[in-house]
Write a protein that holds these residues in place. Structure first.
Motif, PDB file in Angstrom:
ATOM      1  N   ASP A 122       5.591  17.467 -19.046  1.00  0.00           N
ATOM      2  CA  ASP A 122       5.257  18.788 -18.506  1.00  0.00           C
ATOM      3  C   ASP A 122       4.512  18.676 -17.179  1.00  0.00           C
ATOM      4  N   ARG A 123       4.506  17.481 -16.578  1.00  0.00           N
ATOM      5  CA  ARG A 123       3.827  17.385 -15.289  1.00  0.00           C
ATOM      6  C   ARG A 123       4.716  16.676 -14.282  1.00  0.00           C
ATOM      7  N   SER A 124       4.369  16.855 -13.036  1.00  0.00           N
ATOM      8  CA  SER A 124       5.162  16.273 -11.974  1.00  0.00           C
ATOM      9  C   SER A 124       4.655  14.856 -11.688  1.00  0.00           C
ATOM     10  N   LEU A 125       5.557  13.970 -11.375  1.00  0.00           N
ATOM     11  CA  LEU A 125       5.209  12.577 -11.116  1.00  0.00           C
ATOM     12  C   LEU A 125       5.264  12.333  -9.607  1.00  0.00           C
ATOM     13  N   ARG A 126       4.153  11.855  -9.057  1.00  0.00           N
ATOM     14  CA  ARG A 126       4.111  11.589  -7.620  1.00  0.00           C
ATOM     15  C   ARG A 126       4.699  10.200  -7.351  1.00  0.00           C
ATOM     16  N   CYS A 127       5.580  10.108  -6.390  1.00  0.00           N
ATOM     17  CA  CYS A 127       6.233   8.831  -6.079  1.00  0.00           C
ATOM     18  C   CYS A 127       6.004   8.443  -4.626  1.00  0.00           C
ATOM     19  N   LEU A 128       5.706   7.177  -4.417  1.00  0.00           N
ATOM     20  CA  LEU A 128       5.597   6.620  -3.073  1.00  0.00           C
ATOM     21  C   LEU A 128       6.756   5.653  -2.872  1.00  0.00           C
ATOM     22  N   VAL A 129       7.270   5.589  -1.673  1.00  0.00           N
ATOM     23  CA  VAL A 129       8.302   4.603  -1.378  1.00  0.00           C
ATOM     24  C   VAL A 129       7.609   3.310  -0.939  1.00  0.00           C
ATOM     25  N   GLN A 130       7.902   2.236  -1.675  1.00  0.00           N
ATOM     26  CA  GLN A 130       7.356   0.934  -1.277  1.00  0.00           C
ATOM     27  C   GLN A 130       8.243   0.330  -0.208  1.00  0.00           C
ATOM     28  N   VAL A 131       7.650   0.016   0.926  1.00  0.00           N
ATOM     29  CA  VAL A 131       8.382  -0.576   2.041  1.00  0.00           C
ATOM     30  C   VAL A 131       8.028  -2.051   2.106  1.00  0.00           C
ATOM     31  N   SER A 132       9.042  -2.877   2.289  1.00  0.00           N
ATOM     32  CA  SER A 132       8.824  -4.317   2.376  1.00  0.00           C
ATOM     33  C   SER A 132       8.883  -4.771   3.829  1.00  0.00           C
ATOM     34  N   GLY A 168       4.313   9.684  -0.272  1.00  0.00           N
ATOM     35  CA  GLY A 168       4.187   8.949   0.976  1.00  0.00           C
ATOM     36  C   GLY A 168       4.711   7.538   0.843  1.00  0.00           C
ATOM     37  N   VAL A 169       3.995   6.582   1.428  1.00  0.00           N
ATOM     38  CA  VAL A 169       4.486   5.206   1.480  1.00  0.00           C
ATOM     39  C   VAL A 169       3.469   4.221   0.909  1.00  0.00           C
ATOM     40  N   MET A 170       3.984   3.080   0.500  1.00  0.00           N
ATOM     41  CA  MET A 170       3.147   1.992   0.000  1.00  0.00           C
ATOM     42  C   MET A 170       3.678   0.690   0.587  1.00  0.00           C
ATOM     43  N   ALA A 171       2.781  -0.256   0.845  1.00  0.00           N
ATOM     44  CA  ALA A 171       3.220  -1.594   1.240  1.00  0.00           C
ATOM     45  C   ALA A 171       2.187  -2.637   0.837  1.00  0.00           C
ATOM     46  N   VAL A 172       2.678  -3.833   0.638  1.00  0.00           N
ATOM     47  CA  VAL A 172       1.842  -5.015   0.424  1.00  0.00           C
ATOM     48  C   VAL A 172       2.043  -5.882   1.668  1.00  0.00           C
ATOM     49  N   ALA A 173       0.961  -6.231   2.350  1.00  0.00           N
ATOM     50  CA  ALA A 173       1.117  -7.086   3.534  1.00  0.00           C
ATOM     51  C   ALA A 173       1.691  -8.429   3.106  1.00  0.00           C
ATOM     52  N   GLU A 188       3.337   3.995  11.542  1.00  0.00           N
ATOM     53  CA  GLU A 188       4.405   4.646  12.328  1.00  0.00           C
ATOM     54  C   GLU A 188       5.471   5.234  11.416  1.00  0.00           C
ATOM     55  N   LEU A 189       5.883   4.440  10.437  1.00  0.00           N
ATOM     56  CA  LEU A 189       6.900   4.927   9.491  1.00  0.00           C
ATOM     57  C   LEU A 189       6.386   6.153   8.743  1.00  0.00           C
ATOM     58  N   ALA A 190       5.093   6.110   8.373  1.00  0.00           N
ATOM     59  CA  ALA A 190       4.510   7.234   7.643  1.00  0.00           C
ATOM     60  C   ALA A 190       4.482   8.486   8.522  1.00  0.00           C
ATOM     61  N   GLU A 199       4.281  16.977   3.343  1.00  0.00           N
ATOM     62  CA  GLU A 199       3.434  16.756   2.163  1.00  0.00           C
ATOM     63  C   GLU A 199       3.223  15.260   1.885  1.00  0.00           C
ATOM     64  N   ALA A 200       3.990  14.401   2.532  1.00  0.00           N
ATOM     65  CA  ALA A 200       3.953  12.964   2.217  1.00  0.00           C
ATOM     66  C   ALA A 200       2.824  12.275   2.985  1.00  0.00           C
ATOM     67  N   THR A 201       1.594  12.562   2.601  1.00  0.00           N
ATOM     68  CA  THR A 201       0.438  12.129   3.394  1.00  0.00           C
ATOM     69  C   THR A 201      -0.171  10.800   2.945  1.00  0.00           C
ATOM     70  N   TRP A 202       0.300  10.253   1.830  1.00  0.00           N
ATOM     71  CA  TRP A 202      -0.362   9.052   1.311  1.00  0.00           C
ATOM     72  C   TRP A 202       0.144   7.790   2.004  1.00  0.00           C
ATOM     73  N   ILE A 203      -0.797   6.927   2.363  1.00  0.00           N
ATOM     74  CA  ILE A 203      -0.473   5.576   2.818  1.00  0.00           C
ATOM     75  C   ILE A 203      -1.240   4.628   1.907  1.00  0.00           C
ATOM     76  N   SER A 204      -0.520   4.050   0.935  1.00  0.00           N
ATOM     77  CA  SER A 204      -1.145   3.165  -0.041  1.00  0.00           C
ATOM     78  C   SER A 204      -1.009   1.736   0.440  1.00  0.00           C
ATOM     79  N   THR A 205      -2.080   1.219   1.004  1.00  0.00           N
ATOM     80  CA  THR A 205      -2.061  -0.168   1.420  1.00  0.00           C
ATOM     81  C   THR A 205      -3.495  -0.640   1.564  1.00  0.00           C
ATOM     82  N   GLY A 206      -3.696  -1.931   1.598  1.00  0.00           N
ATOM     83  CA  GLY A 206      -5.050  -2.469   1.623  1.00  0.00           C
ATOM     84  C   GLY A 206      -5.405  -2.981   0.251  1.00  0.00           C
TER      85      GLY A 206
END
Ligand SMILES: *Cc1c(COP(=O)(O)O)cnc(C)c1O
Length: 236
Positions: A122-132, A168-173, A188-190, A199-206
């Motif tokens: 009953d809830r929405s799932l937030r998804c980030l695209v992981q970029v390699s 938004g986006v996610m990456a592992v250095a 830049e990609l974000a 709405e895609a404001t998340w940058i998951s990295t670090g």
């Protein structure tokens, strides 16, 4: 024992928060823009409970079996669970049962599986695209991630799935390279992505070793394991 561990986690958390504040000050950013996600893989649910008691609201895991069990043990604690590891489509239903956010979406079939799974809840799932950003076509053992050129299409697919929200986006250095240029490219990609999907404001990295550089390049969500919990026990 528990008191000792609590004191250790409290000291680690204070040190990480101080470093986040300092990095934000240097970057002219408000620390309130940066969310700390404690990556608790290989540590027990008791550590998750201690961290929650210290004010941590977001925890992350990279394996479904371990995460599902831990989330169950922590039922009743108000936490957001983040899934950050490589994910098989046949685990999507389980993950959608406890996770609020999946950081590691890297292929169309996974978008479709998560969409079906989230549609049953009953809830929405937030998804980030992981970029390699790993060199070559193979992103290395167990790391995952989509090629940067595949980001727009994956993002559109998530955005058009009724039960999913594009975060938004996610990456592992990549290992062994200076992370700054990688984080700059991710930023830049974000920014390009936000032109199409504001709405895609998340940058998951670090992570533990590169959080200062990540903050300098606009990270909104840090995934910190070892600096908070200590060196990980090895997987059996
Ligand atoms: C384990 C893990 C982290 C945390 O790494 P540390 O170096 O311990 O901070 C972050 N992101 C992902 C995807 C992980 O698997």
């Amino acid at each position: 024992m528990a008191a000792d561990r609590r004191a250790e986690l409290a000291a680690n958390l204070a040190a990480v928060r101080r470093e986040i504040s300092r990095a934000c000050a240097d970057a002219g950013r408000d620390p309130a823009e940066v969310t700390l996600i404690a990556i608790t893989k290989l540590f027990p649910a008791s550590d998750v409970a201690l961290l929650a008691g210290l004010g941590v609201a977001d925890v992350g895991e990279n394996r479904d079996q371990e995460a599902a069990a831990k989330a169950r043990e922590c039922e009743g604690i108000d936490l957001r669970w983040h899934f950050v590891g490589q994910l098989q489509t046949n685990k999507a239903r389980s993950v959608a049962g406890y996770a609020s956010v999946v950081h590691s979406v890297d292929r169309p079939q996974l978008v479709d599986a998560l969409s079906r799974a989230a549609g049953r809840t009953d809830r929405s799932l937030r998804c980030l695209v992981q970029v390699s950003f790993d060199a070559g076509s193979d992103s290395g053992p167990g790391r995952g991630g989509a090629a940067p050129e595949d980001l727009p299409e994956l993002a559109d697919r998530i955005a058009s799935a009724p039960a999913l929200t594009l975060g938004g986006v996610m990456a592992v250095a990549p290992l062994g390279v200076e992370p700054g240029p990688v984080f700059a490219r991710l930023a830049e990609l974000a920014a390009d992505l936000r032109e199409r999907h504001p709405e895609a404001t998340w940058i998951s990295t670090g992570m533990s070793d590169d959080l200062t550089a990540a903050i300098a390049h606009g990270a909104t969500h840090l995934r910190i394991g070892r600096r908070l919990l200590g060196e990980r026990p090895s997987r059996r």
